[in-house]
Scaffold this active site. Structure first.
Site, mmCIF file in Angstrom:
data_model
loop_
_atom_site.group_PDB
_atom_site.id
_atom_site.type_symbol
_atom_site.label_atom_id
_atom_site.label_comp_id
_atom_site.label_asym_id
_atom_site.label_seq_id
_atom_site.Cartn_x
_atom_site.Cartn_y
_atom_site.Cartn_z
ATOM 1 N N LYS A 122 18.116 -22.267 39.087
ATOM 2 C CA LYS A 122 18.573 -22.652 37.746
ATOM 3 C C LYS A 122 19.443 -21.521 37.214
ATOM 4 C CE LYS A 122 17.314 -22.237 33.437
ATOM 5 N NZ LYS A 122 18.655 -22.242 32.803
ATOM 6 N N ALA B 109 18.258 -17.467 36.414
ATOM 7 C CA ALA B 109 19.208 -16.356 36.278
ATOM 8 C C ALA B 109 19.757 -16.264 34.853
ATOM 9 C CB ALA B 109 20.349 -16.536 37.275
ATOM 10 N N GLU C 105 22.705 -21.637 31.701
ATOM 11 C CA GLU C 105 23.475 -22.796 31.239
ATOM 12 C C GLU C 105 24.784 -22.373 30.577
ATOM 13 O OE1 GLU C 105 20.670 -21.685 30.114
ATOM 14 O OE2 GLU C 105 20.670 -21.593 27.910
ATOM 15 N N ARG C 106 24.927 -21.071 30.299
ATOM 16 C CA ARG C 106 26.196 -20.611 29.720
ATOM 17 C C ARG C 106 27.247 -20.355 30.785
ATOM 18 N NH1 ARG C 106 25.520 -19.017 24.504
ATOM 19 N NH2 ARG C 106 23.396 -18.629 23.820
ATOM 20 N N CYS D 11 21.796 -5.023 31.734
ATOM 21 C CA CYS D 11 20.486 -4.457 31.491
ATOM 22 C C CYS D 11 20.488 -3.014 31.907
ATOM 23 C CB CYS D 11 19.458 -5.206 32.277
ATOM 24 S SG CYS D 11 20.199 -6.018 33.633
#
Ligand SMILES: *[C@@H]1O[C@H](CO)[C@@H](O)[C@H](O)[C@H]1NC(C)=O
Ligand SMILES: *[C@@H]1O[C@H](CO)[C@@H](O)[C@H](O)[C@H]1NC(C)=O
Length: 529
Positions: free
Chosen positions: A203, A177, A206-207, A311
């Site tokens: 997953k 994602a 990571e931010r 998006c």
């Protein structure tokens, strides 16, 4: 329902502690790090590599997230494989019950989820709640799995012979994602995959891992068995792991074109199904007969909402004919938006995700100026009192843009509206059809014939008529096309169920003359007992 926030990163906790008010139903426990979720347990990684999580409004470090070790990722995938044996055999009604509880739990905690999103991602609280709601709708839709998973039958294809199909789960599925929708996009992925009987390796970005961790805790509290959802963190090594592990049968990805093409190639080469939603350049066509008031408001909201990091942001306006005269008013309304930290009352436009993202947006704005566009509104030097270190860019408008300019060719992913002009509808359509992307587009008009011509001739997967961001509700599918999508089966809706299932077709012959007579049963049959 109580659940523990120990699954979010530590400093995020301290900040979250400040955000959460006393009467909310969370027990906040300070933890130093974001956990992995493996086999039903929130465990601390043994890795030596960590990434900081920042609050985009201040650039303060609010937590850290591990790059999971190879061993940990293998443990997560193995847990998914083991859990698949029993989960895939669990009755569809039991799976449905878990997701019915899950949707209620999400609904009860929208505000808490939104706070974690705002802290890690930066978007305004109102927008973060919208992020949760759009994901929640997919969970609600997943609850109709008993209808969605129906197969087909054709009786008597020849004498005494029938053919029927049923849909079955495919195995371990994985989702990767992006940072821009910490709730909605993960919720497009694992609920649909899991309700079909698959187990899921997630997953998150990571931010912004906090929201996914809370969603995992809530799913566990809803009754999902250990191992049905596992969560790993990381960057390239984690992506490669997902693309290569033989147990993983399908990958759902949303994010940039570069990553999406890579994952599509690598995953497909390894025999996996891949659905990859990627970049966009979404055009809004403004006809002179449009409702001006409504159109300008919609344009401003869709271009600058979420600081343009959607998006589906309507990042490009094409003013047709006399609609060109509306430009000054468009600038006035955009100027009126309030740029502020997402948790501040009245904030319209929050910060960008990182200093690098801000630099990139600023340099794309400068490229527009250098290549001859007119900078009618410049958000580059915006000052936000109390948040001087944040990644803010204010609403920016570049007009007189032409298709060769870099600011037109690249997805900007920031609060920048670029404006082109066209003499006719045909000219606008041909411009859009020459652009490589096909996620979304909108037309603003009060003429039905104009709208119909547009929807039939424009080559884009999702079209709004007087609707600026036409992301379909989950009874439909998310149908980005051309350069915006790789794969052949879209996210959620009927196509989402297809993506996460395989079909078994049975042809059977039971000859009438073989039927045996038995003594009649006189009691009421009790199904399923
Ligand atoms: C970390 O290492 C310890 C000791 O080797 C092990 O028991 C534990 O399971 C490991 N943790 C993870 C998340 O793999
Ligand atoms: C399409 O939308 C999705 C989801 O909002 C987004 O992740 C992706 O980048 C977009 N791509 C296009 C072409 O719109």
């Amino acid at each position: 329902m109580r659940w523990v926030l120990s699954v979010v990163a530590g400093a995020a906790f301290r900040a979250a502690n400040r955000l959460f008010n006393n009467h909310c139903n969370l027990t906040v426990i300070l933890q130093p790090t974001t956990k992995l979720f493996i086999d039903g347990k929130f465990v601390e990684s043994n890795t030596s590599e960590w990434l900081d999580i920042h609050n985009p409004a201040t650039n303060e470090v609010v937590g850290r997230v591990p790059k999971a070790t190879q061993e940990e990722m293998l443990a997560a995938a193995d847990s998914c494989s083991r859990a698949f044996q029993s989960w895939s055999e669990t009755s569809i009604l039991s799976r449905q019950q878990i997701f019915l509880r899950y949707q209620q739990l999400i609904k009860d905690n929208v505000k808490e989820l939104a706070k974690v999103i705002t802290l890690e991602q930066g978007k305004t609280l109102a927008d973060a709640e919208g992020d949760v709601f759009r994901g929640l709708q997919v969970v609600e839709h997943a609850c109709s799995v008993t209808s969605l998973m129906l197969g087909e039958t054709l009786p008597s294809i020849t004498k005494d012979m029938d053919t029927y199909t049923y849909r079955l789960p495919i195995g371990v599925c994985a989702g990767i994602a992006p940072f821009n929708f910490p709730a909605m996009i993960p919720l497009w992925m694992f609920p649909i995959g899991m309700v079909c009987g698959n187990t899921y390796l997630m997953k998150p970005s990571e931010r912004v891992p906090g929201c996914t961790m809370l969603l995992a805790k809530m799913l566990q509290d809803s009754g999902a068995p250990d191992g049905t959802l596992n969560i790993i963190h990381g960057q390239h090594a984690a992506v490669n792991f997902v693309c290569d592990h033989p147990a993983i049968k399908a990958i759902s990805f949303v994010g940039s074109n570069q990553a999406g093409e890579y994952i599509y190639e690598r995953g497909s080469k390894n025999g996996k199904r891949v659905q990859s939603n990627m970049g966009a350049k979404n055009h809004g066509v403004v006809m002179p007969d449009a409702n001006k008031e409504n159109t300008l408001n919609q344009l401003v909201g869709a271009a600058f909402g979420a600081a343009g990091q959607r998006c589906m942001a309507l990042s490009t306006a094409i003013l047709v004919g006399e609609a060109r005269d509306w430009l000054p008013e468009l600038v006035e309304r955009s100027k009126a938006l309030r740029v502020n930290s997402g948790d501040q009352p009245g904030a319209d436009v929050g910060p960008l995700i990182s200093p690098e993202a801000k630099d990139r947006v600023n340099s794309l704005i400068q490229s527009g100026v250098d290549e001859g566009a007119k900078l009618l509104l410049d958000g580059r030097n915006v000052r936000v009192k109390g948040y001087e270190k944040g990644n803010f860019v204010g609403p920016t408008i570049l007009a007189g843009v032409s298709p060769e300019m870099t600011c037109y060719k690249e997805e900007i992913f920031g609060p920048v509206l670029i404006v082109l002009e066209a003499d006719s509808l045909d000219e606008a359509i041909s411009l859009i059809n020459r652009n490589k992307y096909g996620n979304g587009t909108a037309i603003f008009t009060t003429n039905g014939a104009t709208a119909r011509k547009y929807t039939h001739e424009v080559d884009v997967g999702q079209i709004g008529v007087n609707v600026p961001i036409p992301v379909p509700l989950p009874m439909f599918s998310f149908t980005g096309s051309r350069g915006s999508f790789r794969g052949d089966t879209n996210f959620y809706g009927k196509q989402g169920i297809q993506f996460y299932t395989q079909i078994k077709t049975v042809t059977s012959q039971w000859k009438a003359e073989d039927a045996t007579l038995k003594s009649p049963a006189v009691t009421m049959p009790t199904m399923g007992r």
